[in-house]
Design an enzyme around this catalytic site. Sequence first.
Site, mmCIF file in Angstrom:
data_model
loop_
_atom_site.group_PDB
_atom_site.id
_atom_site.type_symbol
_atom_site.label_atom_id
_atom_site.label_comp_id
_atom_site.label_asym_id
_atom_site.label_seq_id
_atom_site.Cartn_x
_atom_site.Cartn_y
_atom_site.Cartn_z
ATOM 1 N N ARG A 189 -1.821 12.265 10.262
ATOM 2 C CA ARG A 189 -0.601 13.012 10.570
ATOM 3 C C ARG A 189 -0.447 14.178 9.626
ATOM 4 N NH1 ARG A 189 3.075 7.903 11.439
ATOM 5 N NH2 ARG A 189 2.242 7.514 13.507
ATOM 6 N N ASP A 204 3.598 -1.018 11.680
ATOM 7 C CA ASP A 204 3.083 0.281 11.266
ATOM 8 C C ASP A 204 2.385 0.857 12.486
ATOM 9 O OD1 ASP A 204 2.251 1.824 8.481
ATOM 10 O OD2 ASP A 204 0.910 2.176 10.172
ATOM 11 N N SER A 215 6.097 7.474 13.364
ATOM 12 C CA SER A 215 5.966 6.163 12.737
ATOM 13 C C SER A 215 6.743 5.051 13.433
ATOM 14 C CB SER A 215 6.420 6.325 11.292
ATOM 15 O OG SER A 215 7.254 5.292 10.909
ATOM 16 N N ASP A 256 0.799 -1.228 0.000
ATOM 17 C CA ASP A 256 0.000 0.000 0.000
ATOM 18 C C ASP A 256 0.835 1.284 0.000
ATOM 19 O OD1 ASP A 256 1.012 -0.366 2.521
ATOM 20 O OD2 ASP A 256 -0.891 -0.315 3.586
ATOM 21 N N HIS A 257 1.995 1.250 0.645
ATOM 22 C CA HIS A 257 2.738 2.496 0.844
ATOM 23 C C HIS A 257 3.506 2.962 -0.389
ATOM 24 C CE1 HIS A 257 1.763 1.993 5.019
ATOM 25 N NE2 HIS A 257 2.473 3.039 5.381
ATOM 26 N N ARG A 306 8.687 3.084 11.728
ATOM 27 C CA ARG A 306 9.751 2.648 10.819
ATOM 28 C C ARG A 306 11.071 2.462 11.570
ATOM 29 N NH1 ARG A 306 9.130 8.479 8.008
ATOM 30 N NH2 ARG A 306 7.011 7.708 8.088
#
Length: 756
Positions: free
Chosen positions: A448, A160, A643, A95-96, A645
């Site tokens: 965000r 995520d 995030s 999706d990203h 990440r």
Amino acid sequence: MIFSFELIKSYYERLPHLMAETRKSLERPVTFSEKVLYAHLYSRKDFRSYGRGADYVDFRPDRVAMQDATAQMALLQFLMAGKDASEVPASVHCDHLIMAKTGSADDLRSANVSNKEVYDFLSSICDKYDIDFWKPGSGIIHQIILENYAFPGGMMIGTDSHTVNAGGLGMIAIGVGGADAVDVMSGMGWELKFPKVIGVRLTGKLNGWTSAKDIILKLSGLLTVKGGTGCIIEYFGEGAESLSCTGKATICNMGAEVGATCSVFAFDRSMSDYLESTGRAEISMLAGEVKEHLTADPEVYSNPDKYFDQLLEINLSELEPYINGPFTPDLATPISEMKRVAVQNGWPLKIEVGLIGSCTNSSYEDLSRAASIAEYAISKNLVAKSMLTITPGSEQIRAIAERDGFLATFEKIGGTVFANACGPCIGQWDREGAGKNEVNTVVHSFNRNFAKRTDGNPNTHAFVASPEIVTALAIAGDLTFNPVTDYLTNRNGEKVKLAEPSGFDLPPDGFATFENGLQEPSADKSKISVIINPGSERLQALNPFPEWDGHDYMDLPLLIKVKGKCTTDHISMAGFWLKYRGHLENISNNYMIGAINDFNDKANSVLNQLTGNYEPVPKVAGFYKASGMGSVVAGEENFGEGSSREHAAMEPRFLNVIAVIAKSFARIHETNLKKQGVLALTFSDKDDFARIRETDKFDIIGLHEFLPGKQIKIIIRHSNGEKETIFANHSYNETQIEWFKAGSALNLIRNKNKKN
Ligand code: MIC
Ligand code: SF4
């Protein structure tokens, strides 16, 4: 294994017994959050009452979710762990990496070409290790999880931060770094400090222009971006029961923006309706049979002061729509105040674009309510003054929004439908003219709004609101417009007041049957090979980080002292850089390029103490590394917010940053640093931050006595020969100290698997 029915069934069968044990150990009424946590203790042997906010506990989540931008690193690490398959049900979602540009079909086609190597890698690794693979175009991870996998009382981790979305379906769902996912997929316990529990009582009922989003927008203002740190937020009360399941998910989703570990609602009618509507009537029935265990004990909600660590109350009947921003999601302004506040702050009032959708707000309810406003505007001969874009959360939602005419309505008012993906929410928006860095305003229904996040332009003022308000504002084209009180002028010069939004919680005609985009793991593994081309610029096999050499660190130069907010977007930017998420060396070239140097107020310009030049942060870090030196980073509050990440932790590790010393950390980032072997330390006296000078060097002393709860001594050596001694706190427990010593948490797993 679309929703691991057997797993859920056996869990519900065991639940009464698990709850009896929980009650016996706690000897007090239990919140819903705690029930789910205790039901997922890794080892029943260790059963005892754990201190909220104090004890580290090992859990056994039911499943793992990963999205393409983080799955690459998670699975590259999993490859090193030495396992044959994931030990728990897991899924990967593409999706990203889809860039939003002209519209759904074209954008998806380009993504399939430009990201082919990554998609092939993910698809083959999923096939091989028994992981469900959701193809590009299938939708956004959190929406797909809600529609297919989430279940009341379950526990899940996901790579995520908005994994927390599944709290809307009564799940304790927590965002983590990829290394945590590797623990769980390897069959190990997943460690978390037992969270505190914040109770939020919702009274009254939403009406008029307010929606579920406004509850969390208001709460963000109350709690701020770090107010939920270390806590689960548990919603309850008549107001909670009156919300739809997807409305609850929106609220839980944005709990990430207040730093909460996760948020949750107890099982209720709205959840069974949603389960039934999405084809999971059996789960709904089984949950119904154990419903007293899928909510708090009655004493908790009738006497919440006594059982929650903190209690807040919001009366939905009095709630106003909110608009939060710019640049931070906790700057909450009620819509009636916006005119005054925006003018006072000099924010650009003209709205260029309204964007609806994302994982936060693209339910049937959201789209139907937003479409009702557009429909009304069209009927009154109004035209939208701003551009409008729509990113549906999943193919399922897109298909029914098309079937039920919402997409046509949006298009009629000038809207563009982007692919079912993150797109503009994560800087994957090829917005025309963004490169000119003009000052401008956009409003979106995402979660965000940090600088540069929407379109890469630092001067884009992004505001967050509900999809209904975004649609109304896009029609008005003006940030100060309040649909509750204000009028618009239509093409005939008549004054028009927009009608209040109306819609449906769930599609009256049900969900459509269609190609959902799932690739289930193949049964025959013999022909699958996972290929990483050594020359690739997007994927790179990992090398284990070196273990600690047993010595204290001396003379480490300061790399950067970061001024103010330092989110994971500042540390490891998204947008353009998403393409290197599977290549540690390449992505390390973005390390800290968005962070502001405290000494010159500039981004990506720090002093190289060896050459005396000002250079980009990654270059200076790389220079120190090549000279055989480590370095130190200093930061302020809530360092690494945003995030999950883990690139934001792996990059400094790769570049030989030994320690990050901050005033405080965001939970996921702190764990990520620890897991990758970077020392995550906090100033015991926050004023020590001010002592740090541009030409400083640091000694980190006494690491052979690195113990839980024991401060670490740091000597700051100023360039004029003066020295200052400061002490840093840390939150490492014994296992985490072993991660540091082994060089990373993964090294420990590898060592263990090698021995077995
Ligand atoms: C985000 O919303 O910032 C992301 C992109 O979904 C991240 C994950 C990532 O950086 O890949 C998140 O929220 O964890
Ligand atoms: Fe995607 Fe945005 Fe949701 Fe993150 S917050 S998962 S980028 S839609």
